[in-house]
Design a protein around this motif. Structure first.
Motif, PDB file in Angstrom:
ATOM      1  N   VAL A  93       0.871  -1.172   0.000  1.00  0.00           N
ATOM      2  CA  VAL A  93       0.000   0.000   0.000  1.00  0.00           C
ATOM      3  C   VAL A  93       0.909   1.224   0.000  1.00  0.00           C
ATOM      4  O   VAL A  93       1.801   1.320   0.844  1.00  0.00           O
ATOM      5  CB  VAL A  93      -0.935   0.020   1.215  1.00  0.00           C
ATOM      6  N   TYR A  94       0.676   2.105  -0.937  1.00  0.00           N
ATOM      7  CA  TYR A  94       1.491   3.313  -1.072  1.00  0.00           C
ATOM      8  C   TYR A  94       0.740   4.501  -0.489  1.00  0.00           C
ATOM      9  O   TYR A  94      -0.423   4.729  -0.809  1.00  0.00           O
ATOM     10  CB  TYR A  94       1.842   3.558  -2.535  1.00  0.00           C
ATOM     11  N   TYR A  95       1.441   5.260   0.342  1.00  0.00           N
ATOM     12  CA  TYR A  95       0.857   6.405   1.011  1.00  0.00           C
ATOM     13  C   TYR A  95       1.571   7.684   0.607  1.00  0.00           C
ATOM     14  O   TYR A  95       2.811   7.733   0.560  1.00  0.00           O
ATOM     15  CB  TYR A  95       0.976   6.258   2.528  1.00  0.00           C
ATOM     16  N   CYS A  96       0.787   8.690   0.357  1.00  0.00           N
ATOM     17  CA  CYS A  96       1.309  10.033   0.141  1.00  0.00           C
ATOM     18  C   CYS A  96       1.379  10.730   1.499  1.00  0.00           C
ATOM     19  O   CYS A  96       0.516  10.507   2.362  1.00  0.00           O
ATOM     20  CB  CYS A  96       0.372  10.782  -0.795  1.00  0.00           C
ATOM     21  N   ALA A  97       2.383  11.574   1.681  1.00  0.00           N
ATOM     22  CA  ALA A  97       2.548  12.263   2.954  1.00  0.00           C
ATOM     23  C   ALA A  97       3.065  13.669   2.730  1.00  0.00           C
ATOM     24  O   ALA A  97       3.730  13.945   1.724  1.00  0.00           O
ATOM     25  CB  ALA A  97       3.501  11.492   3.851  1.00  0.00           C
ATOM     26  N   ALA A  98       2.759  14.538   3.685  1.00  0.00           N
ATOM     27  CA  ALA A  98       3.227  15.924   3.640  1.00  0.00           C
ATOM     28  C   ALA A  98       3.832  16.300   4.976  1.00  0.00           C
ATOM     29  O   ALA A  98       3.340  15.889   6.034  1.00  0.00           O
ATOM     30  CB  ALA A  98       2.071  16.866   3.313  1.00  0.00           C
ATOM     31  N   ASN A  99       4.882  17.085   4.912  1.00  0.00           N
ATOM     32  CA  ASN A  99       5.561  17.511   6.132  1.00  0.00           C
ATOM     33  C   ASN A  99       6.342  18.784   5.839  1.00  0.00           C
ATOM     34  O   ASN A  99       6.720  19.028   4.693  1.00  0.00           O
ATOM     35  CB  ASN A  99       6.517  16.397   6.586  1.00  0.00           C
ATOM     36  N   LEU A 100       6.606  19.541   6.879  1.00  0.00           N
ATOM     37  CA  LEU A 100       7.369  20.766   6.670  1.00  0.00           C
ATOM     38  C   LEU A 100       8.864  20.495   6.511  1.00  0.00           C
ATOM     39  O   LEU A 100       9.594  21.336   5.976  1.00  0.00           O
ATOM     40  CB  LEU A 100       7.135  21.731   7.824  1.00  0.00           C
ATOM     41  N   HIS A 101       9.286  19.318   6.974  1.00  0.00           N
ATOM     42  CA  HIS A 101      10.703  18.976   6.887  1.00  0.00           C
ATOM     43  C   HIS A 101      10.875  17.567   6.346  1.00  0.00           C
ATOM     44  O   HIS A 101       9.986  16.734   6.493  1.00  0.00           O
ATOM     45  CB  HIS A 101      11.353  19.068   8.279  1.00  0.00           C
ATOM     46  N   PHE A 102      12.015  17.312   5.738  1.00  0.00           N
ATOM     47  CA  PHE A 102      12.282  15.979   5.230  1.00  0.00           C
ATOM     48  C   PHE A 102      12.862  15.079   6.311  1.00  0.00           C
ATOM     49  O   PHE A 102      13.744  15.472   7.068  1.00  0.00           O
ATOM     50  CB  PHE A 102      13.271  16.015   4.063  1.00  0.00           C
ATOM     51  N   THR A 103      12.358  13.876   6.374  1.00  0.00           N
ATOM     52  CA  THR A 103      12.905  12.816   7.197  1.00  0.00           C
ATOM     53  C   THR A 103      12.457  11.491   6.599  1.00  0.00           C
ATOM     54  O   THR A 103      11.407  11.418   5.974  1.00  0.00           O
ATOM     55  CB  THR A 103      12.448  12.923   8.662  1.00  0.00           C
ATOM     56  N   VAL A 104      13.233  10.448   6.789  1.00  0.00           N
ATOM     57  CA  VAL A 104      12.821   9.135   6.289  1.00  0.00           C
ATOM     58  C   VAL A 104      11.933   8.423   7.313  1.00  0.00           C
ATOM     59  O   VAL A 104      11.373   7.374   7.032  1.00  0.00           O
ATOM     60  CB  VAL A 104      14.032   8.247   5.944  1.00  0.00           C
ATOM     61  N   ARG A 105      11.803   8.998   8.484  1.00  0.00           N
ATOM     62  CA  ARG A 105      10.987   8.392   9.534  1.00  0.00           C
ATOM     63  C   ARG A 105       9.510   8.703   9.311  1.00  0.00           C
ATOM     64  O   ARG A 105       9.071   9.833   9.418  1.00  0.00           O
ATOM     65  CB  ARG A 105      11.435   8.882  10.898  1.00  0.00           C
ATOM     66  N   ALA A 106       8.754   7.663   9.075  1.00  0.00           N
ATOM     67  CA  ALA A 106       7.332   7.842   8.812  1.00  0.00           C
ATOM     68  C   ALA A 106       6.599   8.457   9.999  1.00  0.00           C
ATOM     69  O   ALA A 106       5.660   9.233   9.825  1.00  0.00           O
ATOM     70  CB  ALA A 106       6.705   6.499   8.448  1.00  0.00           C
ATOM     71  N   ASP A 107       7.027   8.131  11.209  1.00  0.00           N
ATOM     72  CA  ASP A 107       6.318   8.613  12.392  1.00  0.00           C
ATOM     73  C   ASP A 107       6.466  10.106  12.599  1.00  0.00           C
ATOM     74  O   ASP A 107       5.763  10.691  13.425  1.00  0.00           O
ATOM     75  CB  ASP A 107       6.791   7.848  13.637  1.00  0.00           C
ATOM     76  N   LEU A 108       7.352  10.747  11.845  1.00  0.00           N
ATOM     77  CA  LEU A 108       7.558  12.194  12.006  1.00  0.00           C
ATOM     78  C   LEU A 108       6.850  13.026  10.939  1.00  0.00           C
ATOM     79  O   LEU A 108       6.973  14.245  10.937  1.00  0.00           O
ATOM     80  CB  LEU A 108       9.052  12.503  12.005  1.00  0.00           C
ATOM     81  N   TRP A 109       6.115  12.372  10.044  1.00  0.00           N
ATOM     82  CA  TRP A 109       5.386  13.111   9.015  1.00  0.00           C
ATOM     83  C   TRP A 109       3.998  13.475   9.534  1.00  0.00           C
ATOM     84  O   TRP A 109       3.333  12.679  10.186  1.00  0.00           O
ATOM     85  CB  TRP A 109       5.296  12.294   7.734  1.00  0.00           C
ATOM     86  N   ASP A 110       3.537  14.682   9.188  1.00  0.00           N
ATOM     87  CA  ASP A 110       2.308  15.215   9.772  1.00  0.00           C
ATOM     88  C   ASP A 110       1.031  14.708   9.123  1.00  0.00           C
ATOM     89  O   ASP A 110       0.054  14.437   9.808  1.00  0.00           O
ATOM     90  CB  ASP A 110       2.310  16.752   9.657  1.00  0.00           C
ATOM     91  N   SER A 111       1.002  14.653   7.806  1.00  0.00           N
ATOM     92  CA  SER A 111      -0.247  14.404   7.091  1.00  0.00           C
ATOM     93  C   SER A 111      -0.111  13.205   6.177  1.00  0.00           C
ATOM     94  O   SER A 111       0.927  13.032   5.534  1.00  0.00           O
ATOM     95  CB  SER A 111      -0.641  15.623   6.264  1.00  0.00           C
ATOM     96  N   TRP A 112      -1.185  12.423   6.093  1.00  0.00           N
ATOM     97  CA  TRP A 112      -1.177  11.187   5.307  1.00  0.00           C
ATOM     98  C   TRP A 112      -2.440  11.056   4.476  1.00  0.00           C
ATOM     99  O   TRP A 112      -3.522  11.467   4.896  1.00  0.00           O
ATOM    100  CB  TRP A 112      -1.084   9.980   6.239  1.00  0.00           C
ATOM    101  N   GLY A 113      -2.280  10.445   3.320  1.00  0.00           N
ATOM    102  CA  GLY A 113      -3.429  10.042   2.537  1.00  0.00           C
ATOM    103  C   GLY A 113      -3.931   8.699   3.014  1.00  0.00           C
ATOM    104  O   GLY A 113      -3.381   8.098   3.951  1.00  0.00           O
ATOM    105  N   GLN A 114      -4.974   8.208   2.343  1.00  0.00           N
ATOM    106  CA  GLN A 114      -5.610   6.957   2.776  1.00  0.00           C
ATOM    107  C   GLN A 114      -4.886   5.726   2.244  1.00  0.00           C
ATOM    108  O   GLN A 114      -5.135   4.618   2.712  1.00  0.00           O
ATOM    109  CB  GLN A 114      -7.070   6.933   2.314  1.00  0.00           C
ATOM    110  N   GLY A 115      -4.013   5.918   1.285  1.00  0.00           N
ATOM    111  CA  GLY A 115      -3.252   4.811   0.716  1.00  0.00           C
ATOM    112  C   GLY A 115      -3.890   4.248  -0.542  1.00  0.00           C
ATOM    113  O   GLY A 115      -5.110   4.297  -0.720  1.00  0.00           O
ATOM    114  N   THR A 116      -3.052   3.717  -1.409  1.00  0.00           N
ATOM    115  CA  THR A 116      -3.525   3.069  -2.625  1.00  0.00           C
ATOM    116  C   THR A 116      -2.711   1.800  -2.845  1.00  0.00           C
ATOM    117  O   THR A 116      -1.482   1.793  -2.683  1.00  0.00           O
ATOM    118  CB  THR A 116      -3.421   4.018  -3.843  1.00  0.00           C
TER     119      THR A 116
END
Length: 122
Positions: A93-116
């Motif tokens: 499942v692929y998820y789109c995410a948005a964040n103010l800063h780059f990190t490879v850690r998923a737990d630090l990203w603010d916003s997520w899509g529902q996944g495809t």
């Protein structure tokens, strides 16, 4: 938070291509780093690719370098993931995410899509 809606997943044979799209609701879309993550069954969500505001800085996981390309259209508030030479192990499942800063850690990203779902068959 930014509202994100992914599209473009599906079933494809190994070696084939798919393009994922992610539409963002936020009018300040251009202020965010946009990313793609994926999660296979039984595995943690993993970084795939990300792109900064100006689109001249991109980041890729080693497993997708040379095969996947991330791009963004700030005028359309959309980010894309072009996936070529797909392999069985790209199934997830692929998820789109948005964040103010780059990190490879998923737990630090603010916003997520529902996944495809992307499924690669042999």
């Amino acid at each position: 938070q930014v509202q994100l809606v992914e599209s473009g997943g599906g079933l494809v044979q190994a070696g084939g291509s798919l393009r994922l799209s992610c539409a963002a609701s936020e009018r300040t879309f251009s202020s965010y780093v946009m990313g793609w993550f994926r999660q296979a069954p039984g595995k943690e969500r993993a970084f795939v690719a990300a792109i900064r505001l100006s689109a001249d800085t991109t980041y890729y996981a080693d497993s997708v370098k040379g095969r996947f390309t991330i791009s963004r259209d700030n005028a359309q508030n959309t980010v894309y993931l072009q996936m070529n030479s797909l392999k069985l192990e790209d199934t997830a499942v692929y998820y789109c995410a948005a964040n103010l800063h780059f990190t490879v850690r998923a737990d630090l990203w603010d916003s997520w899509g529902q996944g495809t779902q992307v499924t690669v068959s042999s």
